[in-house]
Design a protein around this motif. Structure first.
Motif, PDB file in Angstrom:
ATOM      1  N   UNK A  17       0.859  -1.175   0.000  1.00 57.59           N
ATOM      2  CA  UNK A  17       0.000   0.000   0.000  1.00 57.59           C
ATOM      3  C   UNK A  17       0.899   1.230   0.000  1.00 57.59           C
ATOM      4  N   UNK A  18       0.377   2.326  -0.542  1.00 58.20           N
ATOM      5  CA  UNK A  18       1.087   3.590  -0.458  1.00 58.20           C
ATOM      6  C   UNK A  18       0.197   4.610   0.220  1.00 58.20           C
ATOM      7  N   UNK A  19       0.650   5.102   1.345  1.00 53.33           N
ATOM      8  CA  UNK A  19      -0.073   6.144   2.052  1.00 53.33           C
ATOM      9  C   UNK A  19       0.430   7.516   1.594  1.00 53.33           C
ATOM     10  N   UNK A  20      -0.492   8.456   1.588  1.00 55.91           N
ATOM     11  CA  UNK A  20      -0.146   9.821   1.216  1.00 55.91           C
ATOM     12  C   UNK A  20      -0.463  10.756   2.365  1.00 55.91           C
ATOM     13  N   UNK A  21       0.335  11.781   2.500  1.00 55.34           N
ATOM     14  CA  UNK A  21       0.097  12.830   3.485  1.00 55.34           C
ATOM     15  C   UNK A  21       0.242  14.157   2.759  1.00 55.34           C
ATOM     16  N   UNK A  22      -0.888  14.765   2.484  1.00 56.95           N
ATOM     17  CA  UNK A  22      -0.894  16.022   1.756  1.00 56.95           C
ATOM     18  C   UNK A  22      -0.944  17.182   2.735  1.00 56.95           C
ATOM     19  N   UNK A  27       4.598  24.845   3.014  1.00 56.91           N
ATOM     20  CA  UNK A  27       5.345  23.820   2.305  1.00 56.91           C
ATOM     21  C   UNK A  27       6.000  22.867   3.298  1.00 56.91           C
ATOM     22  N   UNK A  28       6.072  21.612   2.891  1.00 55.84           N
ATOM     23  CA  UNK A  28       6.668  20.581   3.725  1.00 55.84           C
ATOM     24  C   UNK A  28       8.180  20.724   3.850  1.00 55.84           C
ATOM     25  N   UNK A  29       8.788  21.474   2.945  1.00 56.86           N
ATOM     26  CA  UNK A  29      10.241  21.458   2.853  1.00 56.86           C
ATOM     27  C   UNK A  29      10.932  21.936   4.126  1.00 56.86           C
ATOM     28  N   UNK A  30      10.232  22.691   4.954  1.00 52.76           N
ATOM     29  CA  UNK A  30      10.851  23.202   6.172  1.00 52.76           C
ATOM     30  C   UNK A  30      10.498  22.370   7.403  1.00 52.76           C
ATOM     31  N   UNK A  31       9.722  21.305   7.208  1.00 48.04           N
ATOM     32  CA  UNK A  31       9.216  20.525   8.331  1.00 48.04           C
ATOM     33  C   UNK A  31       9.943  19.190   8.488  1.00 48.04           C
ATOM     34  N   UNK A  65      13.537  -1.685   5.676  1.00 46.69           N
ATOM     35  CA  UNK A  65      13.670  -2.600   4.548  1.00 46.69           C
ATOM     36  C   UNK A  65      12.353  -2.914   3.864  1.00 46.69           C
ATOM     37  N   UNK A  66      11.244  -2.573   4.493  1.00 43.95           N
ATOM     38  CA  UNK A  66       9.915  -2.826   3.893  1.00 43.95           C
ATOM     39  C   UNK A  66       9.190  -1.537   3.557  1.00 43.95           C
ATOM     40  N   UNK A  67       9.382  -0.505   4.354  1.00 45.01           N
ATOM     41  CA  UNK A  67       8.687   0.771   4.161  1.00 45.01           C
ATOM     42  C   UNK A  67       9.683   1.812   3.660  1.00 45.01           C
ATOM     43  N   UNK A  68       9.184   2.723   2.824  1.00 42.14           N
ATOM     44  CA  UNK A  68      10.027   3.780   2.281  1.00 42.14           C
ATOM     45  C   UNK A  68       9.269   5.100   2.284  1.00 42.14           C
ATOM     46  N   UNK A  69       9.927   6.135   2.758  1.00 41.82           N
ATOM     47  CA  UNK A  69       9.355   7.481   2.748  1.00 41.82           C
ATOM     48  C   UNK A  69       9.875   8.229   1.532  1.00 41.82           C
ATOM     49  N   UNK A  70       8.975   8.941   0.880  1.00 44.09           N
ATOM     50  CA  UNK A  70       9.378   9.782  -0.246  1.00 44.09           C
ATOM     51  C   UNK A  70       8.473  11.006  -0.279  1.00 44.09           C
ATOM     52  N   UNK A  71       8.758  11.908  -1.203  1.00 42.60           N
ATOM     53  CA  UNK A  71       7.925  13.110  -1.283  1.00 42.60           C
ATOM     54  C   UNK A  71       7.815  13.589  -2.719  1.00 42.60           C
ATOM     55  N   UNK A  72       6.755  14.347  -2.952  1.00 40.33           N
ATOM     56  CA  UNK A  72       6.554  15.043  -4.208  1.00 40.33           C
ATOM     57  C   UNK A  72       6.424  16.513  -3.842  1.00 40.33           C
ATOM     58  N   UNK A  73       7.486  17.269  -4.065  1.00 40.82           N
ATOM     59  CA  UNK A  73       7.492  18.673  -3.663  1.00 40.82           C
ATOM     60  C   UNK A  73       6.431  19.471  -4.399  1.00 40.82           C
ATOM     61  N   UNK A  75       3.568  18.567  -5.311  1.00 40.91           N
ATOM     62  CA  UNK A  75       2.247  18.299  -4.736  1.00 40.91           C
ATOM     63  C   UNK A  75       2.218  18.538  -3.225  1.00 40.91           C
ATOM     64  N   UNK A  76       3.352  18.913  -2.670  1.00 40.81           N
ATOM     65  CA  UNK A  76       3.453  19.127  -1.216  1.00 40.81           C
ATOM     66  C   UNK A  76       2.913  17.917  -0.461  1.00 40.81           C
ATOM     67  N   UNK A  77       3.352  16.743  -0.885  1.00 38.87           N
ATOM     68  CA  UNK A  77       2.841  15.485  -0.365  1.00 38.87           C
ATOM     69  C   UNK A  77       4.002  14.572   0.000  1.00 38.87           C
ATOM     70  N   UNK A  78       3.842  13.889   1.113  1.00 39.75           N
ATOM     71  CA  UNK A  78       4.799  12.877   1.551  1.00 39.75           C
ATOM     72  C   UNK A  78       4.130  11.519   1.460  1.00 39.75           C
ATOM     73  N   UNK A  79       4.887  10.537   1.030  1.00 40.21           N
ATOM     74  CA  UNK A  79       4.351   9.186   0.847  1.00 40.21           C
ATOM     75  C   UNK A  79       5.030   8.200   1.780  1.00 40.21           C
ATOM     76  N   UNK A  80       4.289   7.178   2.145  1.00 38.88           N
ATOM     77  CA  UNK A  80       4.852   6.034   2.858  1.00 38.88           C
ATOM     78  C   UNK A  80       4.516   4.800   2.043  1.00 38.88           C
TER      79      UNK A  80
END
Length: 125
Positions: A17-22, A27-31, A65-73, A75-80
């Motif tokens: 599954x991919x979770x999103x945090x919008x 902006x998320x860039x400072x958090x 090793x199973x979960x990965x955090x990423x972001x789309x700047x 869209x100001x969204x972070x993914x798990x």
């Protein structure tokens, strides 16, 4: 900053599954952005966090090793991204954010002052 978590659902063990945090408002860039989860009858536990300014990512041992955090700047969204899911991953997942957290406290939920509403993840065996 206001947070909106989504992407939960029901999946079989071994699935993904991919979770999103919008984020809205700032902006998320400072958090520092963290993911936590809470299973029924259990305390909220740390899953992962990212400090974008330093390029640092932290994971709980149980998901490394199973979960990965990423972001789309844009869209100001972070993914798990959650792979190889296990029944014990079943929980309500929350994203959280804070402007400043000392490194030693990044896994502590009380360090975060902005929280999304949570999204349910259920992994069947």
């Amino acid at each position: 900053v206001q947070l909106q978590a989504s992407g939960g659902g029901l999946v079989q063990a071994g699935g993904s599954l991919r979770l999103s945090c919008a984020a809205s408002g700032r902006t998320f860039s400072t958090y520092v952005v963290g993911w936590f989860r809470q299973a029924p009858g259990k305390e909220r536990e740390f899953v992962a966090a990212v400090r974008w300014s330093a390029g640092s990512i932290y994971y709980a041992e149980s998901v490394k090793g199973r979960f990965t955090v990423s972001r789309d700047s844009a869209k100001n969204t972070v993914y798990l991204q959650m792979n190889s899911l296990k029944p014990e991953d079943t929980a309500v997942y929350y994203c959280a954010a804070a402007l400043r957290i000392i490194v030693g406290m990044i896994r502590v939920s009380s360090s975060y002052d902005n929280w999304g509403q949570g999204t349910q993840v259920t992994v069947s065996s």
